[in-house]
Design an enzyme around this catalytic site. Structure first.
Site, PDB file in Angstrom:
ATOM      1  N   HIS A 135       0.840  -1.202   0.000  1.00  0.00           N
ATOM      2  CA  HIS A 135       0.000   0.000   0.000  1.00  0.00           C
ATOM      3  C   HIS A 135       0.878   1.255   0.000  1.00  0.00           C
ATOM      4  CE1 HIS A 135      -3.558   2.473   1.292  1.00  0.00           C
ATOM      5  NE2 HIS A 135      -2.571   3.221   1.778  1.00  0.00           N
ATOM      6  N   GLU A 136       1.888   1.274   0.862  1.00  0.00           N
ATOM      7  CA  GLU A 136       2.789   2.434   0.920  1.00  0.00           C
ATOM      8  C   GLU A 136       3.585   2.576  -0.379  1.00  0.00           C
ATOM      9  OE1 GLU A 136       2.495   4.622   3.273  1.00  0.00           O
ATOM     10  OE2 GLU A 136       1.005   3.309   4.221  1.00  0.00           O
ATOM     11  N   HIS A 139       1.752   4.463  -3.017  1.00  0.00           N
ATOM     12  CA  HIS A 139       1.904   5.920  -2.962  1.00  0.00           C
ATOM     13  C   HIS A 139       3.095   6.370  -3.789  1.00  0.00           C
ATOM     14  CE1 HIS A 139      -1.250   6.856  -0.145  1.00  0.00           C
ATOM     15  NE2 HIS A 139      -0.769   6.059   0.792  1.00  0.00           N
ATOM     16  N   GLU A 184      -5.930   6.694  -1.297  1.00  0.00           N
ATOM     17  CA  GLU A 184      -5.884   5.517  -0.427  1.00  0.00           C
ATOM     18  C   GLU A 184      -6.568   4.319  -1.095  1.00  0.00           C
ATOM     19  OE1 GLU A 184      -4.269   5.174   2.483  1.00  0.00           O
ATOM     20  OE2 GLU A 184      -3.493   7.174   2.128  1.00  0.00           O
TER      21      GLU A 184
END
Length: 288
Positions: A135-136, A139, A184
């Site tokens: 997930h990070e 980004h 997100e």
């Protein structure tokens, strides 16, 4: 089976671009941010070398830097996820904190870093933790880290403008949060591409909503998805719609039940299946 799955996802990385999994609302709100006159220039001016050094030294001084020789299991999870998403692995820090959280900082085009709190490590399984790292990395794949850092500092700086400063900051803050909530959702998709199992990603969201190590073995992903459907139904009326918007307007992240519903739906979507089919076709071509 596990080895075949990892080979498949590594082949996926050869063809994967950010727009392959970027959420449509993320695309729309990124264009809005890019259209703000002078945002890039002002962000670069506010994020000078001093701010960068402060953030870097803060993490080096108060956290543990993960490497081959330090918390090697976490290092492996990060490197593997980065390969699947075809991004350079950032520095990874583990920081002591009772608040389960993970975040990414990317400043002035320098080497970005990810910070994971110890309480989050304790809360999740290794597969779930890798989904968080993915997930990070999402980004970074989508350049969210830079935009988030710039926009946050711009919003803070706008309050110092006489007269309309507060109004400008509030407007920008709401716009930023709309973008960030969509970003997100994009990064949850990146987590799914690495985990290859929607239940792993949904389990992370469930644990962030109401999990703790002592209850982990009693949590039920299917029941949480049913809860998400109930929320969707309850918030579909005019009054429910108003309350839902009031709940989320000032949040930097969508509600966990909404994120769970989104990732469940995307895992069943033609777009997701098409992406995996492209990887399978690429695999076949490599064997010829």
């Amino acid at each position: 089976m596990f080895a075949e799955l990892r080979l498949f996802t590594l082949l996926l990385s050869k063809i994967l671009t950010a727009d392959d999994f970027r959420h449509p609302i993320d695309k729309q709100n990124t264009l809005i941010l890019r259209a703000i006159p002078g945002l890039n220039e002002l962000g670069k001016a506010l994020l000078g070398s001093v701010a960068e050094q402060v953030m870097l030294l803060e993490n080096i001084g108060t956290s543990v830097l993960v490497s081959k020789n330090q918390l090697s299991d976490l290092h492996h999870l990060m490197v593997e996820a980065a390969k699947i998403l075809s991004v350079d692995a950032p520095d990874l820090y583990v920081r002591q904190s009772p608040v389960p959280n993970a975040y990414t900082l990317a400043i002035s085009g320098k080497r970005p870093f990810v910070v994971v709190h110890t309480s989050l490590v304790e809360l999740l399984t290794r597969k779930e933790l890798q989904a968080v790292l993915a997930h990070e990395l999402g980004h970074l794949k989508c350049d969210h880290g830079v935009w988030l850092t710039y926009a946050n500092i711009l919003a803070l700086g706008a309050y110092s403008i006489p007269g309309l400063g507060g109004l400008i900051a509030q407007t920008l803050e709401e716009q930023l949060f709309r973008w960030l909530r969509a970003a997100e959702l994009t990064c949850d998709r990146a987590a799914l591409l690495v985990a290859q199992d929607p239940k792993v990603v949904i389990s992370v969201l469930m644990k962030l909503a109401g999990g703790c190590p002592s209850l982990a073995d009693q949590l039920n992903v299917d029941a949480f998805l049913e809860q998400a459907r109930s929320y969707e139904k309850a918030s579909s009326s005019p009054v429910g719609w108003y309350i839902r918007n009031a709940q989320t307007r000032q949040l930097s992240h969508p509600l966990p039940v909404l994120r769970a519903r989104e990732i469940d739906e995307w895992s069943r979507s033609p777009a997701y299946r098409s992406l995996l089919n492209r990887a399978a076709q690429f695999n076949s071509m490599q064997k010829v």
